[in-house]
Design a protein around this motif. Structure first.
Motif, PDB file in Angstrom:
ATOM      1  N   LEU A  82      -5.958   1.397   7.087  1.00  0.00           N
ATOM      2  CA  LEU A  82      -4.969   1.943   7.200  1.00  0.00           C
ATOM      3  C   LEU A  82      -5.509   3.135   7.854  1.00  0.00           C
ATOM      4  CD1 LEU A  82      -3.052   3.926   4.266  1.00  0.00           C
ATOM      5  CD2 LEU A  82      -5.435   2.234   3.727  1.00  0.00           C
ATOM      6  N   ASP A  83      -4.535   4.316   8.368  1.00  0.00           N
ATOM      7  CA  ASP A  83      -4.552   5.335   8.943  1.00  0.00           C
ATOM      8  C   ASP A  83      -4.207   6.351   8.286  1.00  0.00           C
ATOM      9  OD1 ASP A  83      -6.555   5.465  11.147  1.00  0.00           O
ATOM     10  OD2 ASP A  83      -5.291   3.558  11.823  1.00  0.00           O
ATOM     11  N   ILE A  84      -4.955   7.200   7.504  1.00  0.00           N
ATOM     12  CA  ILE A  84      -3.200   8.614   6.847  1.00  0.00           C
ATOM     13  C   ILE A  84      -3.752   9.935   8.194  1.00  0.00           C
ATOM     14  CG2 ILE A  84      -3.606   9.910   4.885  1.00  0.00           C
ATOM     15  CD1 ILE A  84      -5.207   8.338   3.648  1.00  0.00           C
ATOM     16  N   SER A 106      -3.731  10.066  -1.633  1.00  0.00           N
ATOM     17  CA  SER A 106      -4.560   8.866  -2.766  1.00  0.00           C
ATOM     18  C   SER A 106      -3.576   7.384  -2.136  1.00  0.00           C
ATOM     19  CB  SER A 106      -3.781   9.186  -4.756  1.00  0.00           C
ATOM     20  OG  SER A 106      -4.214   8.152  -5.161  1.00  0.00           O
ATOM     21  N   VAL A 107      -4.560   6.863  -2.272  1.00  0.00           N
ATOM     22  CA  VAL A 107      -4.338   5.462  -1.807  1.00  0.00           C
ATOM     23  C   VAL A 107      -3.937   4.054  -2.505  1.00  0.00           C
ATOM     24  CG1 VAL A 107      -4.278   3.961   0.002  1.00  0.00           C
ATOM     25  CG2 VAL A 107      -5.449   6.216   0.784  1.00  0.00           C
ATOM     26  N   VAL A 108      -3.038   3.685  -3.532  1.00  0.00           N
ATOM     27  CA  VAL A 108      -2.486   3.227  -4.127  1.00  0.00           C
ATOM     28  C   VAL A 108      -2.238   1.361  -3.426  1.00  0.00           C
ATOM     29  CG1 VAL A 108      -1.287   2.203  -6.492  1.00  0.00           C
ATOM     30  CG2 VAL A 108      -2.077   4.434  -5.388  1.00  0.00           C
ATOM     31  N   VAL A 109      -3.653   0.629  -3.853  1.00  0.00           N
ATOM     32  CA  VAL A 109      -3.704  -0.567  -3.283  1.00  0.00           C
ATOM     33  C   VAL A 109      -2.754  -1.894  -4.532  1.00  0.00           C
ATOM     34  CG1 VAL A 109      -4.409  -2.824  -1.849  1.00  0.00           C
ATOM     35  CG2 VAL A 109      -4.817  -0.133  -1.178  1.00  0.00           C
ATOM     36  N   THR A 110      -1.500  -2.185  -4.235  1.00  0.00           N
ATOM     37  CA  THR A 110      -1.531  -3.416  -5.347  1.00  0.00           C
ATOM     38  C   THR A 110      -1.635  -4.770  -4.710  1.00  0.00           C
ATOM     39  OG1 THR A 110       0.377  -2.096  -6.099  1.00  0.00           O
ATOM     40  CG2 THR A 110       0.419  -4.132  -6.742  1.00  0.00           C
ATOM     41  N   ASP A 164       4.457  10.209  -1.386  1.00  0.00           N
ATOM     42  CA  ASP A 164       4.917   9.627  -1.740  1.00  0.00           C
ATOM     43  C   ASP A 164       5.923   8.299  -1.122  1.00  0.00           C
ATOM     44  OD1 ASP A 164       6.589   8.235  -4.020  1.00  0.00           O
ATOM     45  OD2 ASP A 164       8.219  10.215  -4.335  1.00  0.00           O
ATOM     46  N   LYS A 165       4.874   7.999  -0.652  1.00  0.00           N
ATOM     47  CA  LYS A 165       6.250   6.796   1.111  1.00  0.00           C
ATOM     48  C   LYS A 165       4.223   5.007   1.071  1.00  0.00           C
ATOM     49  CE  LYS A 165       4.096   8.763   5.037  1.00  0.00           C
ATOM     50  NZ  LYS A 165       3.914  10.027   5.872  1.00  0.00           N
ATOM     51  N   PRO A 166       5.486   4.217   1.284  1.00  0.00           N
ATOM     52  CA  PRO A 166       4.544   3.481   1.567  1.00  0.00           C
ATOM     53  C   PRO A 166       3.364   3.395   2.868  1.00  0.00           C
ATOM     54  CG  PRO A 166       7.122   2.901   1.622  1.00  0.00           C
ATOM     55  CD  PRO A 166       7.042   3.858   1.760  1.00  0.00           C
ATOM     56  N   ALA A 167       2.960   2.451   3.125  1.00  0.00           N
ATOM     57  CA  ALA A 167       2.383   2.873   4.751  1.00  0.00           C
ATOM     58  C   ALA A 167       2.038   1.772   5.165  1.00  0.00           C
ATOM     59  CB  ALA A 167       0.325   3.576   3.652  1.00  0.00           C
ATOM     60  N   VAL A 169       0.459  -1.341  -0.021  1.00  0.00           N
ATOM     61  CA  VAL A 169      -0.191   0.149   0.365  1.00  0.00           C
ATOM     62  C   VAL A 169       1.334   1.258   0.246  1.00  0.00           C
ATOM     63  CG1 VAL A 169      -1.689   1.010   1.351  1.00  0.00           C
ATOM     64  CG2 VAL A 169      -2.237  -0.847   0.955  1.00  0.00           C
ATOM     65  N   HIS A 170       0.960   2.467  -0.410  1.00  0.00           N
ATOM     66  CA  HIS A 170       1.721   3.445  -0.930  1.00  0.00           C
ATOM     67  C   HIS A 170       0.636   4.735  -0.757  1.00  0.00           C
ATOM     68  CE1 HIS A 170       5.787   4.326  -2.563  1.00  0.00           C
ATOM     69  NE2 HIS A 170       4.634   5.738  -2.671  1.00  0.00           N
ATOM     70  N   LEU A 171       1.602   5.483  -0.267  1.00  0.00           N
ATOM     71  CA  LEU A 171       0.233   7.123  -0.187  1.00  0.00           C
ATOM     72  C   LEU A 171       1.271   7.549  -1.424  1.00  0.00           C
ATOM     73  CD1 LEU A 171      -0.040   7.833   3.472  1.00  0.00           C
ATOM     74  CD2 LEU A 171      -1.506   7.117   1.547  1.00  0.00           C
ATOM     75  N   LEU A 172      -0.045   8.109  -2.367  1.00  0.00           N
ATOM     76  CA  LEU A 172       0.901   9.060  -3.794  1.00  0.00           C
ATOM     77  C   LEU A 172       1.404   9.904  -3.459  1.00  0.00           C
ATOM     78  CD1 LEU A 172      -0.717   7.871  -7.569  1.00  0.00           C
ATOM     79  CD2 LEU A 172      -0.477   9.836  -6.095  1.00  0.00           C
TER      80      LEU A 172
END
Ligand SMILES: [Zn+2]
Length: 730
Positions: free
Chosen positions: A714-716, A724-728, A700-703, A694-697
């Protein structure tokens, strides 16, 4: 630019008009053959869908009134902003290339700055767009030009219509049926001799300030008589005359014009074509429903970030290429100016956070971005990054460049479809119908779904029959008064196959042209019968839900109706002042494998007008059985927190916009934003898959995240304007 949008923007507009049988035409060289041109092969290119465009506008400096344009300086500025595309004004009030048409050329034009600009853009690796106005106002009333009288739109008294535009002058409105159209066509042919990558039409226009008034010029009278055997109708003519005239003007004249110009522009090179469709959400613009003709279109603006996201989702629902202005949703309100047509630098925020917000909304919606315009930064003594405006544009263009492939490969994945009834906007004349308030309904349910973590998508009625409605679990008709029999049949099939349909207020009362009808197919599907067709208004009304003690505020404007046959009552309206039960307020029934719900008021509009949580929560309770099991994400119902859910087979993206800037109560004033802190987010992963990262776009860091029962949690810690939360997926 084109027409600066006023209240029209927040309205909605367009028409469902099947091809009319009438024939064109007087001297307009365009024929409406009814053919829908195929999308240009190049239009699906990533650069077009995620374009970062700098507009060189010629309705103002450095092109007008004085010509101070220097191609080298302009291209340098585009590169400094990290634009990848440059839009050149082929013409505006004047032409800006040595045209052989009868269009007026700027008196100071020397050489061919268009050709020079294109050469420099190629060398700088910039794509190029030709801006071509299609009957946009340009005939200055102070100019003596013997051709202008032939090109003018005229009222029934023979007088030419005069419009405002940017504040410099007044202009005659032109007529699409006049010989002016042949000049425009020739201009497009001349432009094809240049090395452009894309053609953008501003128009077709048929009037601006006076667009609601019919043209009675000799060309229109002759052409309409030939097409229909009728005279140009009076503004208050019988409905059938108005329908015939509107069909002719919109389908034959406007669509025929755009179709011919588009076919010409595609020509041998197959150039992609977009057009300015700001009028999509406005009443009475002839080009509202021309979406099918081109490869895409642009919305100019909205009043708030919420409206902008809504508009862009609506645009994207057409599957066309969508562009939007950045730096425009908050155009200056001009309240103390006597002449409201005065524009200029203040028609976009010159610095501050608004640009970041506009860009973030466009980025989340996955649309191309258009920065309007060259004018201000062009005359500043230092490079653009010396100014907040330049830095903010650069920041959003950089973000777009870095993640263009992500935006290009992911698509929205809505649970619910919200009908935007352009037919209702265009044709509904019910006594209780207040046109400027109509969008409160569809915007209200959109806002409620946003706060209820439901991914929704607005869609247009004139797109209805083409759509795959089964992509939605639920369709919501907010006060969709004007519906055709065919549309009602499509909705009934959607329900029979297992969908849920919610319809409110006067939905289905009239046919698609706002005509009374005794047979009401939507009402048959809903299992209701109106007691009277006119809603009633009174204070102190509440909803009563069986088994619940609490009274819930009801819309003070209600429809009295009876539930029929197998319908069951979910709520009644209670008149507190008179201690009287006014009958059914919300009913439901099953149809085939699905379910229909009818709400006999415009309750969702009340949410936009009051923001009372109890109304939001009551409506969400009603939707939960249809949507709860397929919910894809969960965020707090916090004011200003907007979400856009998108996915591809391998990636989930949850865009989050923190719009807490409306603390400045005067909309269109410059705003600044506070970060939203500690936001818990949950995203469902498709069954059989799990999240590998999971990445915070934006950060620009992993979450840090956890996974449980098919959900990622997750908590932002901080969202400043956008994250933006990017889930791979694995
Ligand atoms: Zn005319």
């Amino acid at each position: 630019m084109a027409e600066f949008t006023r209240r029209d923007l927040i309205l909605g507009g367009g028409l469902l008009l099947a091809g009319s049988g009438s024939q064109l035409l007087g001297v307009n060289p365009f024929s409406a053959d009814g053919a829908v041109a195929a999308i240009a092969p190049d239009a699906d290119r990533e650069w077009i869908r995620t374009a970062r465009i700098l507009v060189a506008e010629a309705y103002n400096p450095p092109f007008y009134p004085e010509l101070d344009y220097d191609p080298e300086k302009a291209v340098r500025l585009a590169k400094a902003l990290n634009a990848n595309t440059f839009r050149y004004p082929v013409a505006a009030y004047y032409a800006y290339f040595p045209t052989r048409t009868k269009y007026p050329i700027h008196p100071k034009l020397a050489g061919d700055p268009m050709r020079e600009t294109l050469r420099l853009c190629r060398a700088a690796n910039l794509k190029t767009i030709a801006y071509i106005p299609v009957n946009h106002p340009f005939m200055d009333v102070n100019d003596v030009n013997p051709l202008y009288p032939q090109w003018q739109r005229r009222g029934a008294n023979g007088k030419p219509f005069v419009t405002t535009h940017f504040g410099f002058a007044r202009y005659y409105e032109g007529c699409l049926n006049s010989p002016l159209s042949a000049e425009i066509l020739q201009m497009v042919q001349e432009v094809l001799e240049y090395d452009f990558d894309l053609v953008y039409f501003d128009g077709p226009y048929q009037g601006m300030d006076h667009r609601a008034e019919f043209c009675h010029c000799e060309w229109c009278r002759t052409a309409f008589m030939k097409a229909s055997g009728r005279d140009i109708p009076a503004q208050d003519a019988f409905p059938d005359d108005l329908i015939a005239y509107t069909h002719w003007m919109n389908d034959d004249v406007a669509r025929g014009t755009l179709q011919r110009l588009t076919n010409t522009a595609r020509g041998t090179k197959g150039l992609p074509v977009l057009f300015n469709n700001t009028s999509l959400l406005s009443r009475g613009w002839c080009r509202s429903h021309l979406i099918r003709v081109t490869d895409g279109f642009m919305f100019e603006s909205a009043e708030t970030p919420e409206q902008k996201l809504f508009n862009l989702q609506l645009g994207k629902s057409t599957d066309k290429v969508i562009w939007t202005y950045v730096g425009y949703h908050s155009q200056y309100n001009r309240e103390h100016l006597e002449d409201k047509s005065i524009r200029g630098w203040y028609s976009y925020p010159v610095d501050g956070d608004n640009l970041l917000m506009d860009g973030s909304v466009a980025f989340s919606a996955g649309t191309g971005m258009v920065f309007w315009s060259l004018s201000r930064l062009y005359f500043m003594p230092h490079p653009p990054e010396s100014y907040a405006e330049g830095r903010n544009i650069r920041a959003i263009f950089d973000l777009m460049e870095k993640h263009a492939d992500l935006l290009y490969s992911t698509h929205s994945s809505p649970q619910a479809g919200l009908l935007v009834s352009s037919q209702t906007i265009e044709w509904c004349n019910a006594k209780s119908f207040i046109p400027p308030a109509y969008p409160n309904g569809f915007r209200g349910i959109w806002q409620i779904m946003q706060e209820g973590s439901i991914a929704s998508e607005p869609f247009l009625d004139f797109d209805f029959e083409r759509r795959d409605l089964d992509r939605y679990k639920l369709i919501y008709l907010s006060n969709a008064v004007c519906l055709s029999q065919v549309q009602c049949g499509i909705l009934a099939d959607f329900v029979a196959r297992g969908g849920t349909l919610v319809a409110t207020h006067l939905s289905g009362l009239y046919d698609e042209y706002g005509r009374a009808q005794t047979q009401r197919p939507l009402h048959e599907l809903l299992g209701i019968k109106f007691t009277t067709d006119q809603p009633e208004e009174q204070p102190e009304l509440y909803l009563k839900i069986p088994g619940r003690d609490e009274l819930i505020p009801q819309d003070p404007q209600i429809v009295r109706f009876q539930e029929l046959g197998d319908s069951s009552v979910l709520a009644t309206t209670y008149d507190l002042a008179h201690r009287e039960n006014l009958g059914a307020a919300i009913t439901q029934r099953n149809h085939g494998n699905g379910r229909v719900i009818y709400i006999g008021s415009n309750l969702e509009a009340i949410y936009v007008e009051t923001h009372m949580p109890v109304i939001r929560d009551s409506l969400l309770d009603l939707l939960e059985p249809a949507l709860g099991a397929s919910r894809r994400y969960r965020i707090p119902a916090e004011k200003g927190l907007l979400a856009q859910f998108s996915e591809s087979p391998g990636i989930i993206v949850l865009h989050l916009i923190a719009n807490d800037g409306n603390k400045v109560k005067k909309i269109r004033a410059s705003e600044s934003y506070m970060p939203v802190m500690n936001t818990p987010v949950a995203i469902r992963v498709p069954s059989g898959k799990s999240a590998s990262s999971v990445h915070l776009l934006r950060a620009d860091k992993p979450a840090q995240f956890s996974q449980k029962d098919g959900w990622v949690h997750l908590d932002i810690d901080k969202i400043y304007i956008y994250e933006s939360v990017v889930v791979t997926l694995a």
